[in-house]
Design a protein around this motif. Structure first.
Motif, PDB file in Angstrom:
ATOM      1  N   GLY A   1      72.110  78.568  75.413  1.00 36.02           N
ATOM      2  CA  GLY A   1      71.989  79.212  76.857  1.00 36.02           C
ATOM      3  C   GLY A   1      73.048  79.631  78.300  1.00 36.02           C
ATOM      4  O   GLY A   1      72.881  79.825  78.973  1.00 36.02           O
TER       5      GLY A   1
ATOM      6  N   GLY B   1      63.935  82.813  70.737  1.00 36.07           N
ATOM      7  CA  GLY B   1      64.901  83.372  71.726  1.00 36.07           C
ATOM      8  C   GLY B   1      64.324  84.508  71.872  1.00 36.07           C
ATOM      9  O   GLY B   1      63.484  85.063  71.591  1.00 36.07           O
TER      10      GLY B   1
ATOM     11  N   TYR C   1      67.246  79.072  79.983  1.00 36.07           N
ATOM     12  CA  TYR C   1      67.119  79.839  78.420  1.00 36.07           C
ATOM     13  C   TYR C   1      66.601  80.893  79.792  1.00 36.07           C
ATOM     14  O   TYR C   1      66.876  82.550  79.073  1.00 36.07           O
TER      15      TYR C   1
END
Length: 267
Positions: free
Chosen positions: A30, A84, A14
């Motif tokens: 990711g 995120g 990520y």
């Protein structure tokens, strides 16, 4: 692979996704993926995305739109597990309004920096991004009305602990409303390992009945698993290119992996 190895691998992937997002966009779990990715594409309506920073949309690595499906109300406190680039936190903040609050929890410094910049560009104030792990939520018990998450719980190596933590921080009557990848039915182990590179990437998706059982064990009631996208053999081929036995794996995966909206309530 140990839980710690899974966690570190997820963190690394990520971080890479956050760094490259302005160049080529993101993908589920990711990884880089071509345009038209059947997992991540067309999850948000034009009305939702029109006022979002471009980087927030590009960094969306999810498999659903939990902010819409969770039916958020003004004044509620929302927590996004694995937030995120912050798209679902920003959308949640707007839905709950100035009397509510949206938290985003992520363990990746690069994603947190991107999310805070997206928050600044979006001009939302009722947001707080927290650094931490979804297996150990840095909030007190009974402090959140709604928990959302977008294709993140499947990445955890200790899903039981994630669900227990979600239950702990929810207020009585609180809602668990996440988008996730779910498996339907049995699948040979070798096929499942290969498909996890597509649908789960690190730790893999739970089978539907197993997901329900884990939620019940954590204390949740009124559990529902609602399919939102069911992936076909053609979808699988796009993500499994280069894998040995691609045709066989893709055909056996046909219709067994899905994005789903998983709902439950804390009594």
């Amino acid at each position: 692979m140990s839980n710690e190895s899974i966690r570190e691998t997820v963190r690394e992937e990520y971080a890479k996704a956050a760094r490259r997002v302005t160049v080529q966009g993101g993908a589920c779990c990711g990884s880089a993926a071509p345009a038209g990715n059947p997992i991540t594409s067309n999850l948000y309506g034009d009305a939702e995305t029109a006022s979002l920073p471009t980087a927030a949309l590009a960094a969306s690595l999810g498999c659903g739109n939990p902010t819409a499906l969770a039916e958020l109300e003004p004044g509620e406190t929302v927590l996004d597990l694995g937030s995120g680039g912050g798209i679902d936190v920003i959308l949640s903040a707007r839905r709950v309004g100035p009397s509510g609050k949206a938290y985003g929890l992520d363990m990746t410094d690069e994603m947190l920096a991107l999310a805070r910049e997206n928050q600044r560009k979006a001009g939302v104030q009722n947001v707080e991004f927290l650094k931490g792990e979804i297996e150990k939520i840095p909030l007190p018990e009974n402090s959140v009305d709604v928990i959302i998450s977008n294709c993140v719980i499947n990445l955890s190596g200790d899903k039981d602990r994630v669900l227990r933590e979600a239950f702990r921080v929810l207020k009585p009557g609180g809602r668990f409303a996440v988008s996730d990848i779910v498996v339907r039915g049995a699948m040979p182990a070798d096929v499942r390992r290969s498909v996890e590179l597509w649908a789960g990437c690190i730790a893999g998706a739970l089978e539907e009945s197993e997901y329900r059982a884990k939620l019940e064990a954590a204390g949740f009631e009124r559990i529902e698993v609602e399919p939102t996208r069911i992936y076909t053999a053609a979808d699988a081929k796009g993500f499994l290119a280069g894998n040995e036995g691609l045709e066989r794996i893709a055909q056996m995966a046909d219709g067994k992996f899905m994005s789903a909206f998983v709902r439950a309530r804390k009594p």
